[in-house]
Scaffold this motif. Structure first.
Motif, short mmCIF file in Angstrom:
data_model
loop_
_atom_site.label_atom_id
_atom_site.label_comp_id
_atom_site.label_asym_id
_atom_site.label_seq_id
_atom_site.Cartn_x
_atom_site.Cartn_y
_atom_site.Cartn_z
N MET A 54 0.83 -1.21 0.00
CA MET A 54 0.00 0.00 0.00
C MET A 54 0.86 1.26 0.00
N VAL A 55 1.87 1.30 0.87
CA VAL A 55 2.74 2.47 0.96
C VAL A 55 3.53 2.62 -0.34
N GLY A 56 4.04 1.51 -0.86
CA GLY A 56 4.79 1.56 -2.11
C GLY A 56 3.94 1.98 -3.29
N ALA A 57 2.73 1.45 -3.37
CA ALA A 57 1.84 1.81 -4.47
C ALA A 57 1.50 3.29 -4.44
N ARG A 112 2.11 8.56 -6.75
CA ARG A 112 2.38 9.99 -6.60
C ARG A 112 3.50 10.45 -7.53
N ALA A 113 4.46 9.56 -7.76
CA ALA A 113 5.62 9.92 -8.59
C ALA A 113 5.34 9.84 -10.09
N ALA A 114 4.30 9.11 -10.47
CA ALA A 114 4.00 8.94 -11.90
C ALA A 114 3.62 10.28 -12.52
N HIS A 115 4.06 10.51 -13.74
CA HIS A 115 3.80 11.79 -14.41
C HIS A 115 2.53 11.77 -15.24
N ASP A 116 1.98 10.62 -15.45
CA ASP A 116 0.81 10.47 -16.32
C ASP A 116 -0.38 9.99 -15.48
N GLU A 117 -1.51 10.66 -15.60
CA GLU A 117 -2.68 10.32 -14.81
C GLU A 117 -3.15 8.88 -15.05
N ALA A 118 -3.09 8.42 -16.28
CA ALA A 118 -3.51 7.05 -16.58
C ALA A 118 -2.57 6.04 -15.91
N HIS A 119 -1.27 6.32 -15.93
CA HIS A 119 -0.30 5.45 -15.27
C HIS A 119 -0.54 5.43 -13.76
N THR A 120 -0.79 6.58 -13.20
CA THR A 120 -1.10 6.70 -11.77
C THR A 120 -2.29 5.82 -11.42
N GLN A 121 -3.33 5.92 -12.20
CA GLN A 121 -4.55 5.15 -11.95
C GLN A 121 -4.30 3.65 -12.07
N ARG A 122 -3.49 3.26 -13.04
CA ARG A 122 -3.16 1.84 -13.20
C ARG A 122 -2.44 1.30 -11.97
N ILE A 123 -1.53 2.08 -11.41
CA ILE A 123 -0.79 1.65 -10.22
C ILE A 123 -1.76 1.44 -9.06
#
Length: 192
Positions: A158-161, A166-177
């Motif tokens: 959970m903490v890692g995800a 938070r570090a992802a630059h793309d909203e879609a990538h963030t959502q996938r994580i």
């Protein structure tokens, strides 16, 4: 000039709240006494009347965050079945709202700093992490799962995800994580 006990308590509270905001925004290494006192509308002298050092302030702020985390967990899960309580915690922790720096727990914000700062700050960070592990363990126990390592592993995920999202630059990538971790955690306990 002598201040009342109530005034002293209010001043201390202002400093702790300002430190909490600063920790979310820039971590322990980004927190400075000048910034905290300015945010709280106080002077350096007021700071040192309440805390012997920046480290003491950070350690107490992180310790208080553990108490808040536990209180909010209890409110969020009260009266729910074990399965619904587990879902509520995972939904909450891995929500897009937690991507906002000020909304989330301190663990993702401080994970890099804890290694470098040491001492009381590191001890408080470890206790904050253990609090989350204990909360997750209560959920795992409620589901009747007998795995002594599951809650710790889930906490790490959970903490890692959240940190990676938070570090992802793309909203879609963030959502996938967030979605991948959310779904994997539910699968691990048989809820998906």
């Amino acid at each position: 000039m002598r201040y009342s006990a109530e005034h002293k308590a209010q001043t201390r509270e202002k400093l702790l709240e300002a430190a909490h905001r600063a920790l979310h925004a820039g971590g322990a290494e980004g927190l400075g006494v000048a910034g905290v006192t300015a945010d709280a509308g106080l002077t350096h002298g007021a700071f040192y009347a309440h805390f012997e050092s920046k480290e003491a302030l950070v350690a107490e702020t992180v310790s208080r965050a553990s108490v808040r985390m536990r209180e909010r967990f209890v409110q969020r899960t009260a009266g729910l079945s074990p399965a619904d309580a587990f879902r509520a915690q995972i939904d909450h922790y891995l929500s897009p709202a937690h991507l906002e720096v000020m909304a989330g727990y301190l663990l993702p914000a401080l994970s890099n700093d804890a290694v470098r700062v040491g001492g009381a700050v590191r001890d408080s960070y470890e206790q904050n992490a253990e609090t989350l592990v204990e909360l997750m363990q209560s959920l795992v126990d409620g589901l009747g799962l007998n795995d002594p390592h599951l809650a710790r592993s889930m906490t790490a995920e959970m903490v890692g995800a959240l940190s990676l999202a938070r570090a992802a630059h793309d909203e879609a990538h963030t959502q996938r994580i967030l979605e991948a971790s959310h779904d994997a955690l539910l699968r691990r306990v048989g809820l998906a």
